[in-house]
Design an enzyme around this catalytic site. Sequence first.
Site, PDB file in Angstrom:
ATOM      1  N   ARG A 225      -3.869   7.083   4.125  1.00 58.50           N
ATOM      2  CA  ARG A 225      -2.679   6.814   3.319  1.00 58.50           C
ATOM      3  C   ARG A 225      -2.225   8.039   2.527  1.00 58.50           C
ATOM      4  NH1 ARG A 225      -1.139   1.790   3.224  1.00 58.50           N
ATOM      5  NH2 ARG A 225      -2.563   0.044   3.555  1.00 58.50           N
TER       6      ARG A 225
ATOM      7  N   ASP B  13       0.600   1.071   9.419  1.00 51.70           N
ATOM      8  CA  ASP B  13       0.100   0.205  10.488  1.00 51.70           C
ATOM      9  C   ASP B  13       1.081   0.075  11.649  1.00 51.70           C
ATOM     10  OD1 ASP B  13      -2.057  -0.300   8.768  1.00 51.70           O
ATOM     11  OD2 ASP B  13      -1.029  -2.018   7.867  1.00 51.70           O
TER      12      ASP B  13
ATOM     13  N   GLY C 259      -5.058  -0.408  10.017  1.00 52.35           N
ATOM     14  CA  GLY C 259      -4.146  -1.021  10.964  1.00 52.35           C
ATOM     15  C   GLY C 259      -4.011  -2.526  10.814  1.00 52.35           C
TER      16      GLY C 259
ATOM     17  N   GLY D 254       4.635  -7.595   3.794  1.00 54.59           N
ATOM     18  CA  GLY D 254       4.479  -8.398   2.582  1.00 54.59           C
ATOM     19  C   GLY D 254       5.626  -8.204   1.629  1.00 54.59           C
ATOM     20  N   THR D 255       5.946  -6.951   1.314  1.00 54.40           N
ATOM     21  CA  THR D 255       7.050  -6.643   0.409  1.00 54.40           C
ATOM     22  C   THR D 255       8.380  -7.113   0.980  1.00 54.40           C
ATOM     23  OG1 THR D 255       5.883  -4.720  -0.477  1.00 54.40           O
ATOM     24  CG2 THR D 255       8.266  -4.751  -0.753  1.00 54.40           C
TER      25      THR D 255
ATOM     26  N   ARG E 161     -24.071   6.405  14.112  1.00 51.86           N
ATOM     27  CA  ARG E 161     -23.550   6.507  12.754  1.00 51.86           C
ATOM     28  C   ARG E 161     -22.154   5.883  12.701  1.00 51.86           C
ATOM     29  NH1 ARG E 161     -28.064   7.675  12.292  1.00 51.86           N
ATOM     30  NH2 ARG E 161     -29.051   9.476  11.256  1.00 51.86           N
TER      31      ARG E 161
ATOM     32  N   GLY F 296       0.819  -1.204   0.000  1.00 50.70           N
ATOM     33  CA  GLY F 296       0.000   0.000   0.000  1.00 50.70           C
ATOM     34  C   GLY F 296       0.855   1.258   0.000  1.00 50.70           C
TER      35      GLY F 296
ATOM     36  N   HIS G  77      -8.779   5.116   2.948  1.00 44.70           N
ATOM     37  CA  HIS G  77      -7.529   5.517   2.316  1.00 44.70           C
ATOM     38  C   HIS G  77      -7.160   6.980   2.546  1.00 44.70           C
ATOM     39  CE1 HIS G  77      -8.264   1.661   0.408  1.00 44.70           C
ATOM     40  NE2 HIS G  77      -6.976   1.642   0.123  1.00 44.70           N
TER      41      HIS G  77
ATOM     42  N   GLY H  74       6.079  -2.863   3.339  1.00 37.49           N
ATOM     43  CA  GLY H  74       5.646  -3.431   4.599  1.00 37.49           C
ATOM     44  C   GLY H  74       6.053  -4.889   4.725  1.00 37.49           C
TER      45      GLY H  74
END
Length: 365
Positions: free
Chosen positions: A290, A143, A186, A120-121, A281, A16, A287, A118
């Site tokens: 980000r 996160d 997160g 994953g990468t 509500r 991301g 995003h 992050g």
Amino acid sequence: MRSRRPRRVGLLTGGGDCPGLNAVIRAASRTAFLLGWEVWGIEDGFDGLLTRNVRRLTVRDVRGILQLGGTILGTTNRHNPFCYPVRRRGVMVESDRSRQVMKNYRALGLDAVIAIGGDGTLGIAERFSRLGMQIVGVPKTIDNDIASTVVTFGFDTAVSTATDALDKLHTTAESHKRVMVVEVMGRYAGWIALHSGVAGGADVILIPEIPFDVSKVCEAVLARERAGSEFSIIVVAEGALARRGRRVLRERKQAGRAARLGGVAEWLAGQIARRTGKETRSLVLGHLQRGGQPSSFDRILGTRFGAAAVRLVAEERYGTMVALDPPRVLAVPLAEAVGQGRMKKVPLDSDIVQSARDMGIGFGD
């Protein structure tokens, strides 16, 4: 630095997007340029190595990008070369394309790759390191869930964005005597929810590390009403989990991509309205967290990380990741920072959790 011989270094950003990515690209490029190295931008994460979509960066390319959000190199969180999504007989399946990536890495003549991303990468980077790619990692995630570093760039900006939203929601919640349930990012760690919730004056903070009881959340709302506060602000992390409940998903895992969290705020708002009768509500910040300009903290940390990554390349300390251990930025093995069971979660005995409890903020437990 030990070595000043000419090198060809690749830069990529994966996963991301995140405020501060361009600060890392700028710092790494400028540091490498002063060493006389070539810097090649790899487009869209490891996809760029798979398709050989690269371009040589110049001083002009990295000028004026320090304050910009996003990444000038593009990014993706869908295509892991080790389980790449391909369509076979009308069905999406996963295929290992790592050999092609390694072939292209060598064909491009890259001496090293700096991978900014992050878990994953960086997990992908660690696997390529074992295959012989000379790689250095830079931890990136809003996160703040990567082990071995005190904090990641992007987190501070995301918390500031969420806090600003909570500040604005207080006035409308109080005016209408509503319960506002705000969902923040997160993943499976509650850092953004916890920090923004405390900074934004939330009444209840729900994080993945503490499974919550809906009835306890409703009790907190009604207790505030009895005390004269007819509105409540609840911050919930997207990965928060109700006791004896299932984690709420927007999208289940598919070939080449992980499951998408989201929807817990809407579900919880419905539960609160039904059980308390209060007008409720929900709002998903999504995003927004980000995007936008990185904070000064994230610009500085990104700059420190980018320059440090080039130093590690110069010292030929591959298979490592830069990490913040205040006041230093140091190198840690990638294998220690990422992988199964390595996620950095909020410690339940941390001072910020205790301080929130001391002030009467509920965690639904």
